[in-house]
Design a protein around this motif. Structure first.
Motif, PDB file in Angstrom:
ATOM      1  N   ALA A   1     -12.441   1.020   0.501  1.00  0.00           N
ATOM      2  CA  ALA A   1     -11.203   1.073  -0.274  1.00  0.00           C
ATOM      3  C   ALA A   1     -10.539   2.444  -0.183  1.00  0.00           C
ATOM      4  CB  ALA A   1     -11.492   0.713  -1.735  1.00  0.00           C
ATOM      5  N   GLN A   2     -11.328   3.514  -0.295  1.00  0.00           N
ATOM      6  CA  GLN A   2     -10.743   4.856  -0.259  1.00  0.00           C
ATOM      7  C   GLN A   2     -10.202   5.182   1.127  1.00  0.00           C
ATOM      8  OE1 GLN A   2     -14.485   6.573  -1.511  1.00  0.00           O
ATOM      9  NE2 GLN A   2     -14.660   7.839   0.320  1.00  0.00           N
TER      10      GLN A   2
ATOM     11  N   ARG B   1       0.848  -1.197   0.000  1.00  0.00           N
ATOM     12  CA  ARG B   1       0.000   0.000   0.000  1.00  0.00           C
ATOM     13  C   ARG B   1       0.880   1.243   0.000  1.00  0.00           C
ATOM     14  NH1 ARG B   1      -3.546  -1.163   4.264  1.00  0.00           N
ATOM     15  NH2 ARG B   1      -4.810  -2.309   2.752  1.00  0.00           N
TER      16      ARG B   1
ATOM     17  N   HIS C   1      -9.894   7.254   7.757  1.00  0.00           N
ATOM     18  CA  HIS C   1      -8.621   6.745   7.230  1.00  0.00           C
ATOM     19  C   HIS C   1      -7.732   6.216   8.359  1.00  0.00           C
ATOM     20  CE1 HIS C   1      -4.937   6.470   4.944  1.00  0.00           C
ATOM     21  NE2 HIS C   1      -4.377   7.493   5.564  1.00  0.00           N
TER      22      HIS C   1
ATOM     23  N   GLY D   1      -6.839   3.275   1.575  1.00  0.00           N
ATOM     24  CA  GLY D   1      -5.781   3.820   0.732  1.00  0.00           C
ATOM     25  C   GLY D   1      -5.510   5.291   0.930  1.00  0.00           C
TER      26      GLY D   1
ATOM     27  N   SER E   1      -7.278  -0.531  -2.530  1.00  0.00           N
ATOM     28  CA  SER E   1      -6.598   0.435  -1.663  1.00  0.00           C
ATOM     29  C   SER E   1      -5.120   0.583  -2.005  1.00  0.00           C
ATOM     30  CB  SER E   1      -6.753   0.033  -0.193  1.00  0.00           C
ATOM     31  OG  SER E   1      -5.884  -1.039   0.153  1.00  0.00           O
TER      32      SER E   1
ATOM     33  N   ASN F   1      -9.032  -4.393  -0.418  1.00  0.00           N
ATOM     34  CA  ASN F   1      -7.620  -4.145  -0.144  1.00  0.00           C
ATOM     35  C   ASN F   1      -6.827  -3.925  -1.423  1.00  0.00           C
ATOM     36  OD1 ASN F   1      -6.606  -4.554   2.899  1.00  0.00           O
ATOM     37  ND2 ASN F   1      -8.435  -5.802   2.560  1.00  0.00           N
TER      38      ASN F   1
END
Length: 554
Positions: free
Chosen positions: A480-481, A113, A320, A484, A463, A460
């Protein structure tokens, strides 16, 4: 005759020197032999020693430097960086001391990531470490937990407990995206109200994740007194029913159910207000069921705001930080993620994620959705234009870059449209476009373990992208956002009477999920309370009537 004694002496000297050299070489031989023997013992001890999690406490992984990722537009003030040192513990967000064998993702995700440039606040880190201590003290079967159980059995507001432990019970419902965003909301609420978060093991939900807290469990034990944690909004234990019945909040029972699904009534929605939260603070056992990102509503509570603003100086990064802290794929899921990435995506220099969520009742033609996706990605320079005729020159490069496109959707065909387009006509940029769709399940199957594993794997993989396109209203895309740290481009979904403009996609104002269908009373509070209440909460781009957290400068 006179030289004989001298000759004999010389001979004896030569013999002695030879013997001495022989002894020296023999001694050196034995020293080397003993040294190899000792090194062998030390090596076997090192290999057989169990892994110590503290060996990585201050470690940073050294990775091969990836090529600069200049192909996608960057967010203002959101420059990604390439580094040979990756912080395993995400700037202190993750706790140290968890054995790598129990959750490999915690130590390996930094290799896949992109690093986040959003740094967690020192106050958040302190709060998380304090919560971990509190959770460990009050986890199932602890002294505090055992002392709190009698109040649950009696469910009498007057029952006193000799424990400081209070609990938030969470039970998952609906699709995986809904369950994840509500779980993160519940953890934020637990942080704000000093409660221990315990989750229902119903179905396979808990098998998707590692235990997040060091040396403790967050699973509700099988011998928990309440065997059925599914309550409805009209249940006598629900907060809405208690408000209707009592008319005041002076003496709540020790167990209360908060119904925060999108079909809640106005009495249920009082959960978000200051006076009601003060009353609920006295409840030992609080059960929450929800299908929405209700965390955004907590930012409208003026009692919570001082703490929230210290936890998150950048307001629009709360999801996040919390999802990266709380939810790590289990080893079974992580193995699938890594295998897919290494097989199909590792050669790429950058990745575009595209998430397409179709709502069955709108029955949008395949061609309309494909056109919307292509127009959006071309307009925003997320995909390169193709050289469609011989007169259009392709940029020649000594070394062509591979750009991955990961398409996640329940249905086949959309990835093939992009793949065939670049097979028939090269990218004008000279790059090679590699298109992949991990699965095509045809329909969503809620609560099915294999289906959820595939969904969690794809969240994932998305991401890991450098840029992300998602579908309006999709909780799958929100996850996902958040993982990531990406502000997505949103594909608007059709209204009931018409399709969206084929070029209609918009950059979101923050990476926070949208709080769909907030209660009317909360919207009235937001619009009438002035800047003090609503300065960091506004309307969603992707869901009419929804609200979300953002920063003033956005």
């Amino acid at each position: 005759m006179d030289g004989s004694p001298r000759l004999a002496g010389r001979m004896r000297l030569c013999v002695g020197l030879a013997a001495l050299r022989r002894d020296v070489w023999l001694a050196i031989f034995w020293v080397i032999l003993v040294a190899f023997f000792i090194l062998g013992i030390l090596h076997r001890a090192q290999v057989s020693a169990p892994f110590s999690p503290h060996a990585l406490d201050d470690a940073k992984f050294s990775l091969p430097q990836r090529p600069p990722k200049n192909g996608f537009p960057r967010s203002p003030g959101r420059e990604r960086f390439v580094t040979t040192q990756r912080d395993v513990f995400l700037g202190g967000l993750l706790a140290k001391g968890i054995n790598i064998a129990s959750c490999r993702c915690r130590y390996e995700a930094v290799k896949y990531r992109n690093p986040s440039s959003y740094k967690p606040s020192p106050y958040l880190l302190k709060k998380l470490r304090n919560y971990e201590d509190y959770h460990r003290q009050c986890q199932p079967f602890s002294h505090g937990y055992n002392n709190a159980i009698p109040s649950l059995l009696s469910n009498n507001g007057n029952t006193k407990t000799s424990t400081d432990c209070k609990y938030l019970l969470y039970t998952p419902v609906y699709g995986l995206g809904n369950r994840i965003i509500t779980l993160v909301s519940s953890f934020l609420y637990a942080l704000l109200t000093r409660r221990v978060l315990l989750i229902d093991k119903a179905g396979s939900f808990s098998n998707l994740f590692c235990e997040p807290f060091p040396n403790s469990s967050w699973i509700i034990p099988e011998d928990f007194p309440l065997k059925n944690l599914y309550f409805n909004r009209d249940d006598p234990h629900s907060y809405g029913s208690l408000v209707k019945e009592k008319g005041n909040l002076s003496s709540l029972p020790s167990f209360v159910y908060a119904h925060l699904e999108s079909n809640y009534g106005e009495e249920d929605a009082k959960f978000f207000f200051e006076e009601d939260q003060r009353a609920l603070q006295e409840v030992t056992w609080l059960l929450i069921r929800s299908d929405i990102y209700y965390a955004a509503g907590l930012f409208l509570n003026t009692d919570f705001q001082p703490e929230l603003f210290k936890l998150f100086p950048e307001k629009a990064v709360s999801f996040h930080h919390l999802i990266r802290y709380l939810l790590h794929p289990s080893n079974k899921v992580w193995d699938m993620i890594v295998r897919y990435y290494e097989t199909y995506l590792s050669a790429g220099s950058e990745t575009l994620g595209i998430q397409i969520r179709l709502i069955e009742q709108y029955n949008v033609p395949f061609e309309a959705v494909s056109e919307q996706v292509l127009n959006c990605t071309f307009k925003e320079n997320l995909l390169p234009e193709t050289a469609k005729d011989s007169a259009q020159k392709v940029v020649e490069k000594s070394k062509k870059k591979i750009k991955n496109v990961v398409v996640t959707t329940l249905f086949p065909g959309y990835a093939e449209v992009i793949k065939n387009m670049y097979l028939e006509h090269p990218a004008a940029s000279g790059d090679l476009i590699s298109v992949h769709q991990p699965s095509q399940e045809q329909k969503q199957v809620m609560g099915n373990e294999l289906h959820d594993i595939k969904a969690w794997t794809e969240m994932n993989l998305l991401s890991f992208s450098n840029a992300l396109v998602t579908t309006a209203w999709s909780t799958f895309g929100y996850v996902a956002q958040g993982l990531g740290g990406l502000k997505p481009w949103i594909l608007l979904r059709p209204e009931r009477s018409s399709y969206p403009d084929p070029t209609s996609c918009y950059r979101d104002i923050s990476m926070e999920p949208c709080f769909h269908q907030p209660p009317k009373s909360l919207i009235e509070k937001m619009t009438s309370g002035g800047d003090k209440v609503a300065r960091y909460v506004g309307q969603c781009i992707d869901a009419e009537g929804g609200i979300k957290v953002y920063d003033l400068e956005i």
